[in-house]
Design a protein around this motif. Structure first.
Motif, PDB file in Angstrom:
ATOM      1  N   PHE A 126      49.469 -21.245  65.689  1.00 12.39           N
ATOM      2  CA  PHE A 126      49.846 -21.409  67.095  1.00 12.39           C
ATOM      3  C   PHE A 126      49.165 -22.653  67.646  1.00 12.39           C
ATOM      4  CE2 PHE A 126      49.668 -16.914  66.015  1.00 12.39           C
ATOM      5  CZ  PHE A 126      50.905 -16.444  66.439  1.00 12.39           C
TER       6      PHE A 126
ATOM      7  N   ILE B  58      48.498 -24.396  71.349  1.00 11.45           N
ATOM      8  CA  ILE B  58      48.600 -24.355  72.806  1.00 11.45           C
ATOM      9  C   ILE B  58      48.273 -25.750  73.326  1.00 11.45           C
ATOM     10  CG2 ILE B  58      47.814 -23.284  74.932  1.00 11.45           C
ATOM     11  CD1 ILE B  58      46.977 -20.854  73.341  1.00 11.45           C
TER      12      ILE B  58
ATOM     13  N   THR C 105      48.420 -28.739  76.606  1.00  9.88           N
ATOM     14  CA  THR C 105      48.278 -28.831  78.057  1.00  9.88           C
ATOM     15  C   THR C 105      49.046 -30.052  78.554  1.00  9.88           C
ATOM     16  OG1 THR C 105      46.358 -30.296  78.298  1.00  9.88           O
ATOM     17  CG2 THR C 105      45.913 -28.002  77.706  1.00  9.88           C
TER      18      THR C 105
ATOM     19  N   TYR D  53      56.251 -28.934  73.421  1.00 11.78           N
ATOM     20  CA  TYR D  53      56.675 -27.550  73.624  1.00 11.78           C
ATOM     21  C   TYR D  53      58.201 -27.446  73.567  1.00 11.78           C
ATOM     22  CZ  TYR D  53      57.631 -23.119  75.933  1.00 11.78           C
ATOM     23  OH  TYR D  53      58.119 -21.868  76.237  1.00 11.78           O
TER      24      TYR D  53
ATOM     25  N   THR E 204      53.511 -24.073  70.759  1.00 13.62           N
ATOM     26  CA  THR E 204      54.067 -22.750  71.056  1.00 13.62           C
ATOM     27  C   THR E 204      53.893 -22.378  72.519  1.00 13.62           C
ATOM     28  OG1 THR E 204      51.975 -21.789  70.301  1.00 13.62           O
ATOM     29  CG2 THR E 204      53.773 -21.882  68.714  1.00 13.62           C
ATOM     30  N   GLU E 205      53.069 -23.161  73.231  1.00 15.62           N
ATOM     31  CA  GLU E 205      52.833 -22.906  74.649  1.00 15.62           C
ATOM     32  C   GLU E 205      52.310 -24.191  75.273  1.00 15.62           C
ATOM     33  OE1 GLU E 205      50.437 -19.527  77.333  1.00 15.62           O
ATOM     34  OE2 GLU E 205      50.445 -19.446  75.135  1.00 15.62           O
ATOM     35  N   CYS E 206      52.644 -24.434  76.543  1.00 14.06           N
ATOM     36  CA  CYS E 206      52.115 -25.586  77.273  1.00 14.06           C
ATOM     37  C   CYS E 206      51.665 -25.107  78.647  1.00 14.06           C
ATOM     38  CB  CYS E 206      53.160 -26.698  77.398  1.00 14.06           C
ATOM     39  SG  CYS E 206      52.521 -28.204  78.176  1.00 14.06           S
ATOM     40  N   VAL E 207      50.403 -25.344  78.963  1.00 15.82           N
ATOM     41  CA  VAL E 207      49.828 -24.839  80.204  1.00 15.82           C
ATOM     42  C   VAL E 207      49.126 -25.977  80.941  1.00 15.82           C
ATOM     43  CG1 VAL E 207      49.512 -22.540  79.218  1.00 15.82           C
ATOM     44  CG2 VAL E 207      47.643 -24.204  79.091  1.00 15.82           C
TER      45      VAL E 207
ATOM     46  N   ALA F  11      44.524 -19.284  78.574  1.00 13.04           N
ATOM     47  CA  ALA F  11      45.693 -19.030  77.730  1.00 13.04           C
ATOM     48  C   ALA F  11      45.276 -18.716  76.298  1.00 13.04           C
ATOM     49  CB  ALA F  11      46.628 -20.235  77.762  1.00 13.04           C
ATOM     50  N   THR F  12      44.255 -19.412  75.813  1.00 12.00           N
ATOM     51  CA  THR F  12      43.758 -19.159  74.453  1.00 12.00           C
ATOM     52  C   THR F  12      43.161 -17.761  74.353  1.00 12.00           C
ATOM     53  OG1 THR F  12      43.259 -21.521  74.162  1.00 12.00           O
ATOM     54  CG2 THR F  12      42.206 -19.973  72.644  1.00 12.00           C
TER      55      THR F  12
ATOM     56  N   LEU G 283      45.911 -15.131  74.252  1.00  9.01           N
ATOM     57  CA  LEU G 283      46.595 -15.043  72.963  1.00  9.01           C
ATOM     58  C   LEU G 283      45.726 -14.340  71.934  1.00  9.01           C
ATOM     59  CD1 LEU G 283      48.975 -15.611  71.143  1.00  9.01           C
ATOM     60  CD2 LEU G 283      48.127 -17.956  70.823  1.00  9.01           C
TER      61      LEU G 283
END
Length: 268
Positions: free
Chosen positions: A129, A131, A133, A182, A188-191, A199-200, A203
Protein backbone atom coordinates in the motif's frame (compact mmCIF):
# COMPACT_ATOMS: atom_id res chain seq x y z
CA UNK A 1 22.89 -21.24 10.31
CA UNK A 2 25.04 -19.66 13.05
CA UNK A 3 27.21 -18.06 10.38
CA UNK A 4 24.14 -16.48 8.78
CA UNK A 5 22.95 -15.15 12.15
CA UNK A 6 26.40 -13.75 12.90
CA UNK A 7 26.57 -12.10 9.48
CA UNK A 8 23.15 -10.49 9.98
CA UNK A 9 24.09 -9.25 13.47
CA UNK A 10 27.31 -7.74 12.14
CA UNK A 11 25.47 -6.08 9.27
CA UNK A 12 22.92 -4.55 11.64
CA UNK A 13 25.42 -3.48 14.32
CA UNK A 14 24.80 0.15 13.36
CA UNK A 15 21.85 1.06 11.14
CA UNK A 16 22.81 3.46 8.37
CA UNK A 17 20.29 6.19 7.66
CA UNK A 18 17.22 4.62 9.25
CA UNK A 19 15.82 3.30 12.51
CA UNK A 20 13.24 0.72 13.55
CA UNK A 21 10.47 1.18 16.09
CA UNK A 22 8.31 -1.74 17.24
CA UNK A 23 5.03 -1.29 19.11
CA UNK A 24 3.87 -4.60 20.54
CA UNK A 25 0.64 -2.97 21.73
CA UNK A 26 -0.18 -1.97 18.14
CA UNK A 27 1.32 -5.11 16.55
CA UNK A 28 3.27 -2.89 14.16
CA UNK A 29 6.83 -2.08 13.22
CA UNK A 30 7.94 1.20 11.67
CA UNK A 31 11.01 1.40 9.46
CA UNK A 32 11.85 5.10 9.49
CA UNK A 33 14.20 6.63 6.92
CA UNK A 34 16.21 9.09 8.96
CA UNK A 35 18.88 10.90 6.99
CA UNK A 36 17.37 14.39 6.66
CA UNK A 37 16.72 16.54 4.79
CA UNK A 38 16.34 14.22 1.78
CA UNK A 39 16.80 10.75 3.32
CA UNK A 40 19.27 9.58 0.69
CA UNK A 41 19.55 5.79 0.69
CA UNK A 42 23.08 4.38 0.83
CA UNK A 43 24.28 1.06 -0.56
CA UNK A 44 24.76 -0.35 2.95
CA UNK A 45 21.30 0.84 3.92
CA UNK A 46 19.70 -1.17 1.11
CA UNK A 47 21.31 -4.34 2.41
CA UNK A 48 20.37 -3.55 5.99
CA UNK A 49 16.76 -2.87 5.01
CA UNK A 50 16.56 -6.34 3.49
CA UNK A 51 17.81 -8.01 6.67
CA UNK A 52 15.45 -5.92 8.82
CA UNK A 53 12.44 -6.88 6.69
CA UNK A 54 13.40 -10.55 7.00
CA UNK A 55 13.74 -10.24 10.78
CA UNK A 56 10.40 -8.46 11.15
CA UNK A 57 8.75 -11.07 8.96
CA UNK A 58 9.87 -13.69 11.50
CA UNK A 59 8.70 -11.68 14.51
CA UNK A 60 5.29 -12.97 15.69
CA UNK A 61 4.65 -9.73 17.59
CA UNK A 62 4.58 -7.74 14.32
CA UNK A 63 1.48 -7.90 12.15
CA UNK A 64 1.96 -4.87 9.89
CA UNK A 65 5.08 -2.99 8.77
CA UNK A 66 5.11 0.72 7.92
CA UNK A 67 7.89 2.40 5.93
CA UNK A 68 7.99 6.13 6.55
CA UNK A 69 10.48 8.96 6.87
CA UNK A 70 11.44 11.92 9.01
CA UNK A 71 11.09 15.43 7.63
CA UNK A 72 9.41 16.83 4.54
CA UNK A 73 10.61 14.19 2.07
CA UNK A 74 10.34 10.41 1.97
CA UNK A 75 13.55 10.06 -0.07
CA UNK A 76 15.19 11.88 -2.95
CA UNK A 77 16.83 8.63 -4.05
CA UNK A 78 20.06 6.73 -3.70
CA UNK A 79 23.66 7.68 -3.05
CA UNK A 80 24.92 8.51 -6.56
CA UNK A 81 28.56 8.19 -5.56
CA UNK A 82 27.86 4.71 -4.25
CA UNK A 83 26.87 3.51 -7.71
CA UNK A 84 30.20 4.58 -9.19
CA UNK A 85 32.17 2.88 -6.42
CA UNK A 86 30.21 -0.40 -6.47
CA UNK A 87 31.11 -3.39 -8.60
CA UNK A 88 28.72 -4.66 -11.31
CA UNK A 89 28.13 -7.79 -9.19
CA UNK A 90 27.10 -5.69 -6.20
CA UNK A 91 24.86 -3.42 -8.24
CA UNK A 92 23.12 -6.43 -9.79
CA UNK A 93 21.79 -7.38 -6.32
CA UNK A 94 20.15 -4.04 -5.64
CA UNK A 95 16.74 -5.09 -6.95
CA UNK A 96 16.71 -8.13 -4.63
CA UNK A 97 17.31 -5.95 -1.58
CA UNK A 98 14.70 -3.37 -2.54
CA UNK A 99 12.14 -6.10 -3.27
CA UNK A 100 12.18 -7.24 0.38
CA UNK A 101 8.80 -5.60 1.18
CA UNK A 102 7.18 -7.64 -1.59
CA UNK A 103 8.77 -10.88 -0.33
CA UNK A 104 7.69 -10.15 3.24
CA UNK A 105 4.60 -12.22 4.07
CA UNK A 106 3.04 -9.41 6.12
CA UNK A 107 1.25 -6.28 4.86
CA UNK A 108 3.66 -3.41 4.23
CA UNK A 109 2.54 0.24 4.00
CA UNK A 110 4.62 3.06 2.49
CA UNK A 111 3.73 6.50 3.87
CA UNK A 112 4.98 8.96 1.23
CA UNK A 113 5.25 12.73 1.48
CA UNK A 114 7.43 15.14 -0.46
CA UNK A 115 10.08 13.74 -2.78
CA UNK A 116 9.77 10.02 -3.48
CA UNK A 117 12.42 9.60 -6.16
CA UNK A 118 14.59 6.77 -7.45
CA UNK A 119 15.09 4.01 -4.92
CA UNK A 120 12.63 5.78 -2.60
CA UNK A 121 9.95 5.26 -5.24
CA UNK A 122 11.15 1.73 -6.01
CA UNK A 123 11.04 0.76 -2.33
CA UNK A 124 7.51 2.17 -2.11
CA UNK A 125 6.43 0.30 -5.23
CA UNK A 126 7.57 -2.94 -3.58
CA UNK A 127 5.19 -2.27 -0.67
CA UNK A 128 1.57 -3.40 -0.68
CA UNK A 129 0.00 0.00 0.00
CA UNK A 130 1.20 3.50 -0.83
CA UNK A 131 -0.39 6.47 0.93
CA UNK A 132 0.48 9.72 -0.83
CA UNK A 133 -0.18 13.33 0.15
CA UNK A 134 -0.75 16.57 -1.72
CA UNK A 135 2.99 17.28 -1.44
CA UNK A 136 4.13 13.91 -2.77
CA UNK A 137 6.08 13.75 -6.01
CA UNK A 138 6.94 10.34 -7.48
CA UNK A 139 9.75 10.06 -10.03
CA UNK A 140 12.31 7.73 -11.57
CA UNK A 141 14.90 10.33 -12.67
CA UNK A 142 17.69 7.97 -13.71
CA UNK A 143 17.60 9.13 -17.36
CA UNK A 144 19.11 12.41 -16.18
CA UNK A 145 22.16 10.39 -15.10
CA UNK A 146 22.38 8.43 -18.33
CA UNK A 147 20.95 5.38 -16.56
CA UNK A 148 17.70 3.48 -16.06
CA UNK A 149 15.94 2.36 -12.85
CA UNK A 150 17.85 -0.61 -11.45
CA UNK A 151 15.81 -1.81 -8.49
CA UNK A 152 12.56 -2.91 -10.09
CA UNK A 153 10.99 0.51 -10.56
CA UNK A 154 10.19 0.47 -14.26
CA UNK A 155 9.01 -3.14 -14.19
CA UNK A 156 6.72 -2.76 -11.17
CA UNK A 157 5.38 0.52 -12.51
CA UNK A 158 4.55 -1.02 -15.88
CA UNK A 159 2.50 -3.71 -14.13
CA UNK A 160 0.48 -0.98 -12.41
CA UNK A 161 -0.04 1.65 -15.08
CA UNK A 162 0.86 0.04 -18.41
CA UNK A 163 3.70 0.56 -20.85
CA UNK A 164 2.56 3.93 -22.20
CA UNK A 165 2.43 5.74 -18.89
CA UNK A 166 5.59 3.99 -17.69
CA UNK A 167 7.51 5.21 -20.75
CA UNK A 168 6.17 8.69 -20.07
CA UNK A 169 7.45 8.56 -16.48
CA UNK A 170 10.77 6.75 -17.06
CA UNK A 171 11.92 8.10 -20.42
CA UNK A 172 11.04 11.71 -19.56
CA UNK A 173 12.01 11.54 -15.87
CA UNK A 174 8.57 12.95 -15.14
CA UNK A 175 7.45 13.87 -11.63
CA UNK A 176 3.97 12.57 -10.81
CA UNK A 177 2.04 14.41 -8.05
CA UNK A 178 0.32 12.37 -5.36
CA UNK A 179 -3.20 13.09 -6.62
CA UNK A 180 -2.28 11.97 -10.15
CA UNK A 181 -0.55 8.88 -8.76
CA UNK A 182 -3.77 8.01 -6.96
CA UNK A 183 -5.81 8.51 -10.16
CA UNK A 184 -3.41 6.22 -12.03
CA UNK A 185 -3.49 3.50 -9.37
CA UNK A 186 0.10 4.00 -8.17
CA UNK A 187 -0.98 5.30 -4.76
CA UNK A 188 -3.78 3.49 -2.97
CA UNK A 189 -4.79 6.64 -1.09
CA UNK A 190 -4.07 10.39 -1.29
CA UNK A 191 -4.65 12.61 1.73
CA UNK A 192 -3.78 16.09 2.97
CA UNK A 193 -0.17 16.30 4.11
CA UNK A 194 -1.22 16.87 7.73
CA UNK A 195 -3.33 13.69 7.62
CA UNK A 196 -0.62 11.24 6.51
CA UNK A 197 0.06 9.82 9.97
CA UNK A 198 -3.64 9.56 10.79
CA UNK A 199 -4.39 7.76 7.51
CA UNK A 200 -1.45 5.40 8.06
CA UNK A 201 -2.56 4.57 11.61
CA UNK A 202 -6.11 3.92 10.39
CA UNK A 203 -4.91 1.51 7.69
CA UNK A 204 -2.72 -0.34 10.21
CA UNK A 205 -5.70 -0.81 12.54
CA UNK A 206 -7.86 -1.99 9.65
CA UNK A 207 -5.32 -4.59 8.51
CA UNK A 208 -4.66 -5.88 12.02
CA UNK A 209 -8.37 -6.62 12.46
CA UNK A 210 -8.22 -9.31 9.76
CA UNK A 211 -6.90 -12.84 10.11
CA UNK A 212 -3.09 -12.76 9.79
CA UNK A 213 -3.26 -16.17 8.10
CA UNK A 214 -5.75 -14.94 5.53
CA UNK A 215 -3.70 -11.77 4.97
CA UNK A 216 -0.50 -13.74 4.32
CA UNK A 217 -2.35 -16.13 2.02
CA UNK A 218 -3.94 -13.30 0.03
CA UNK A 219 -0.63 -11.48 -0.42
CA UNK A 220 1.24 -14.59 -1.54
CA UNK A 221 -1.53 -15.64 -3.91
CA UNK A 222 -1.74 -12.21 -5.55
CA UNK A 223 2.04 -11.95 -5.89
CA UNK A 224 2.42 -15.47 -7.24
CA UNK A 225 -0.38 -15.17 -9.80
CA UNK A 226 0.45 -11.70 -11.16
CA UNK A 227 1.95 -13.17 -14.35
CA UNK A 228 0.10 -16.51 -14.35
CA UNK A 229 -2.45 -17.51 -17.00
CA UNK A 230 -6.04 -17.18 -15.78
CA UNK A 231 -6.62 -20.95 -15.55
CA UNK A 232 -3.55 -21.48 -13.37
CA UNK A 233 -4.32 -18.46 -11.20
CA UNK A 234 -7.86 -19.73 -10.55
CA UNK A 235 -6.47 -23.17 -9.70
CA UNK A 236 -4.00 -21.69 -7.19
CA UNK A 237 -6.75 -19.53 -5.69
CA UNK A 238 -8.88 -22.63 -5.20
CA UNK A 239 -6.09 -24.49 -3.40
CA UNK A 240 -5.41 -21.49 -1.15
CA UNK A 241 -9.13 -21.15 -0.37
CA UNK A 242 -9.36 -24.85 0.42
CA UNK A 243 -6.44 -24.70 2.89
CA UNK A 244 -7.96 -21.75 4.72
CA UNK A 245 -11.26 -23.63 5.09
CA UNK A 246 -9.62 -25.84 7.71
CA UNK A 247 -8.15 -22.95 9.72
CA UNK A 248 -9.32 -21.90 13.17
CA UNK A 249 -9.52 -18.32 11.91
CA UNK A 250 -12.06 -19.28 9.26
CA UNK A 251 -14.16 -21.11 11.84
CA UNK A 252 -13.97 -18.07 14.14
CA UNK A 253 -14.94 -15.75 11.28
CA UNK A 254 -18.00 -17.81 10.37
CA UNK A 255 -19.11 -18.14 14.00
CA UNK A 256 -18.64 -14.41 14.60
CA UNK A 257 -20.69 -13.63 11.50
CA UNK A 258 -23.62 -15.76 12.66
CA UNK A 259 -23.38 -14.50 16.22
CA UNK A 260 -23.23 -10.88 14.98
CA UNK A 261 -20.03 -10.08 16.88
CA UNK A 262 -16.51 -8.97 16.01
CA UNK A 263 -14.22 -11.88 15.17
CA UNK A 264 -11.06 -12.48 17.20
CA UNK A 265 -8.42 -13.97 14.93
CA UNK A 266 -5.34 -15.78 16.21
CA UNK A 267 -3.55 -16.64 12.97
CA UNK A 268 -4.16 -20.40 13.29
Amino acid sequence: MNQLVHKAQKLLAELDGFRVEISEADSRADIILDRPPFNIVSMLQREQLRVVFEALDDDPKVRVIVVRATGEHFSSGGDIKGFIESSPEHVSKLAWNVASPARCSKPVIAANRGYCFGVGFELSLACDFRIATQTTLYALPEQKLGQIPGSGGSVRLQKMVGIGRTKDIVMRSRRIPGAQAYDWGIATECVADCDLETATDALVRELIAFSPLAQRTAKKLLNDTEDAPLSIAIELEGHSYSRLRSSEDFREGVEAFHEKRKATFTGN
